[in-house]
Scaffold this motif. Structure first.
Motif, PDB file in Angstrom:
ATOM      1  N   SER A   1      35.612  74.725  98.042  1.00 41.11           N
ATOM      2  CA  SER A   1      36.150  74.364  96.728  1.00 41.11           C
ATOM      3  C   SER A   1      37.038  73.127  96.857  1.00 41.11           C
ATOM      4  O   SER A   1      37.963  73.105  97.688  1.00 41.11           O
ATOM      5  N   PRO A   2      36.788  72.070  96.091  1.00 44.10           N
ATOM      6  CA  PRO A   2      37.624  70.868  96.197  1.00 44.10           C
ATOM      7  C   PRO A   2      39.066  71.172  95.797  1.00 44.10           C
ATOM      8  O   PRO A   2      39.323  71.716  94.717  1.00 44.10           O
ATOM      9  N   ALA A   3      40.010  70.831  96.676  1.00 44.55           N
ATOM     10  CA  ALA A   3      41.422  71.104  96.426  1.00 44.55           C
ATOM     11  C   ALA A   3      42.213  69.842  96.139  1.00 44.55           C
ATOM     12  O   ALA A   3      43.160  69.844  95.342  1.00 44.55           O
ATOM     13  N   GLU A   4      41.834  68.740  96.787  1.00 42.96           N
ATOM     14  CA  GLU A   4      42.577  67.492  96.605  1.00 42.96           C
ATOM     15  C   GLU A   4      41.747  66.309  97.114  1.00 42.96           C
ATOM     16  O   GLU A   4      41.087  66.415  98.151  1.00 42.96           O
ATOM     17  N   VAL A   5      41.792  65.234  96.357  1.00 45.43           N
ATOM     18  CA  VAL A   5      41.233  63.974  96.839  1.00 45.43           C
ATOM     19  C   VAL A   5      42.362  63.244  97.545  1.00 45.43           C
ATOM     20  O   VAL A   5      43.389  62.943  96.936  1.00 45.43           O
ATOM     21  N   LEU A   6      42.206  63.006  98.813  1.00 51.65           N
ATOM     22  CA  LEU A   6      43.260  62.396  99.609  1.00 51.65           C
ATOM     23  C   LEU A   6      43.207  60.877  99.460  1.00 51.65           C
ATOM     24  O   LEU A   6      42.132  60.291  99.307  1.00 51.65           O
ATOM     25  N   GLY A   7      44.383  60.249  99.522  1.00 55.50           N
ATOM     26  CA  GLY A   7      44.408  58.806  99.333  1.00 55.50           C
ATOM     27  C   GLY A   7      45.571  58.129 100.021  1.00 55.50           C
ATOM     28  O   GLY A   7      46.540  58.778 100.446  1.00 55.50           O
ATOM     29  N   GLU A   8      45.432  56.822 100.117  1.00 58.23           N
ATOM     30  CA  GLU A   8      46.488  55.987 100.684  1.00 58.23           C
ATOM     31  C   GLU A   8      46.421  54.631  99.986  1.00 58.23           C
ATOM     32  O   GLU A   8      45.333  54.061  99.831  1.00 58.23           O
TER      33      GLU A   8
END
Length: 439
Positions: A261-268
């Motif tokens: 289940s997608p929980a978070e789109v990670l980014g920088e």
């Protein structure tokens, strides 16, 4: 309003009824066929073969196409009432349903509907697409998710047998993608794609489809579903075969993951750098629950294929949660649940973006039955001449297109493809479509 499958099926059923009818199909685009032209992946020729049947309907003398006319901008509901006894809205669903997780709005996180519109040459979207990632995540396990994954994974040259425009070919040709990961929150028996769509993934000589054996889990509800549905059984058997086969050596890989289940789109720095999923498990009641076990995936782009959403039509009631027009058997209802006289809906704007194109026929039949049952109560239009609406549009300076105009555009697109050995090359620019159609 809307000349996609839903609108054309409604016109077909009306024309075949005992009623004496003249049907005008208004379409926002300069060309007809809606979802078939702008929502189906270009490498689906047999689905696009439905156009042959729709073409026969539009050939009939009692059905008229008026394209490049935008409801709410070029025409209002009260104005339509002056020319028609009844109005059926069949405007479909072209927007992305939102996904409420952190990071969903980062640069590199895309709605699947937007990507589909780009690779299908929709004239109202940008001509370029940011294909910069080597590893991509696709969220969802419906047919649209598989379309997106397949187009991302295939080489551009494989698509040269289709009608993709030059800008789409060039964009895909430059794409560095090597791995596409498709994520489903539930198990393989709950996947929403069809067996045919699934097997198509494995047809490319350049793409290896990978299924992980640990994802082949089934609870009692899944086994019951397998026994009750031949389609689900075929999907699961295909996945099981792929899970146990030896690794291939094809240059690109398409991974199918279940229970993630997608929980978070990670980014920088505002850009996608990864995806975090939570492992799920069966909850014993036919659903799944989170396990608290998280996994971070090294991807540089995310495509959200979690469903389409219809858009609110001016002057028409709208359920913003369900994304449909409130209705009873196709009869539009106002906020007090009273029937809006002479106004009807069919297709995805009526029931939501579920089911295949063929399901739209039964939906249209129900709506048309309601309209015909109401025939004696409908208010006659102020202008009953078939030419009145044409004069009205011309008076407003609206460069509308016609069925005859589509014949010209159709022939033009085929002539563009002929020197390259292709059936056609799709024209993208709206102004060019209108110019050729009206030329």
């Amino acid at each position: 309003m809307g000349a996609g499958p839903a609108g054309i099926y409604a016109a077909d059923i009306l024309d075949k009824s005992d009623a004496d009818v003249q049907v005008d199909l208004f379409e926002r685009m300069p060309a007809p066929f809606g979802l078939i032209r702008y929502g189906v992946a270009p490498d689906h020729p047999r689905i696009k073969g439905i156009v042959t049947a729709l073409h026969k309907v539009l050939d009939r003398p009692n059905i008229r196409l008026l394209g490049n006319v935008d409801y709410g901008t070029d025409l209002k509901l009260d104005e339509l009432r002056e020319f028609y006894d009844a109005v059926i809205f069949s405007t479909g669903a072209m927007a992305d349903r939102p996904l409420d997780i952190p990071g969903a709005d980062l640069h590199g996180s895309h709605g699947a509907a937007d990507f589909v519109s780009w690779y299908d040459g929709h004239p109202d979207v940008p001509r370029t697409w940011p294909l910069e990632a080597t590893s991509v995540a696709v969220l969802g396990v419906g047919n649209v998710a598989l379309d997106v994954a397949r187009i991302l994974a295939k080489t551009a040259d494989e698509l040269l047998t289709t009608d993709i425009p030059a800008n789409v070919y060039e964009g895909l040709k430059a794409s560095p993608v090597t791995d596409v990961h498709v994520f489903g929150r539930r198990g393989p028996a709950q996947a929403k794609f069809t067996p045919l769509e699934l097997r198509e993934l494995d047809h490319s000589p350049n793409v290896e489809v990978i299924v992980h054996p640990e994802d082949m889990e089934f609870d009692e509800a899944s086994i019951t579903a397998l026994r009750a549905s031949k389609q689900i059984d075929m999907v699961v058997k295909t996945l099981q075969e792929w899970a146990i086969r030896d690794e291939d050596t094809r240059p690109k890989r398409l991974h199918l993951h279940f229970f993630h289940s997608p929980a978070e789109v990670l980014g920088e720095d505002g850009r996608v750098t990864g995806l975090r999923t939570e492992r799920t498990e069966y909850d014993g009641e036919g659903g799944v629950r989170g396990t608290g076990e998280f996994h971070d995936w090294d991807v540089q782009a995310v495509y959200r294929a979690v469903g389409y959403l219809s858009s609110h039509l001016p002057e028409i009631p709208f359920d913003h949660v369900a994304g449909v027009v409130p209705n009873q058997a196709g009869r539009v209802l106002d906020l007090d649940e009273n029937q809006l006289p002479g106004v009807y809906v069919t297709g995805w704007i009526k029931r939501g973006p579920i089911g295949l194109i063929g399901h739209t026929k039964g939906d249209a039949a129900e709506t048309v039955a309601s309209l015909l049952a109401d025939a004696d109560t409908l208010t006659s239009p102020k202008h009953d001449s078939p030419h009145a609406i044409l004069d009205f549009l011309a008076g407003r300076g609206i460069p509308f297109t016609t069925w005859e105009g589509w014949g010209k555009l159709d022939a033009h697109e085929k002539s563009l493809g002929e020197p390259h050995g292709r059936e056609r090359i799709k024209v993208v620019e709206r102004d060019e479509m209108v110019r050729v159609s009206r030329g």
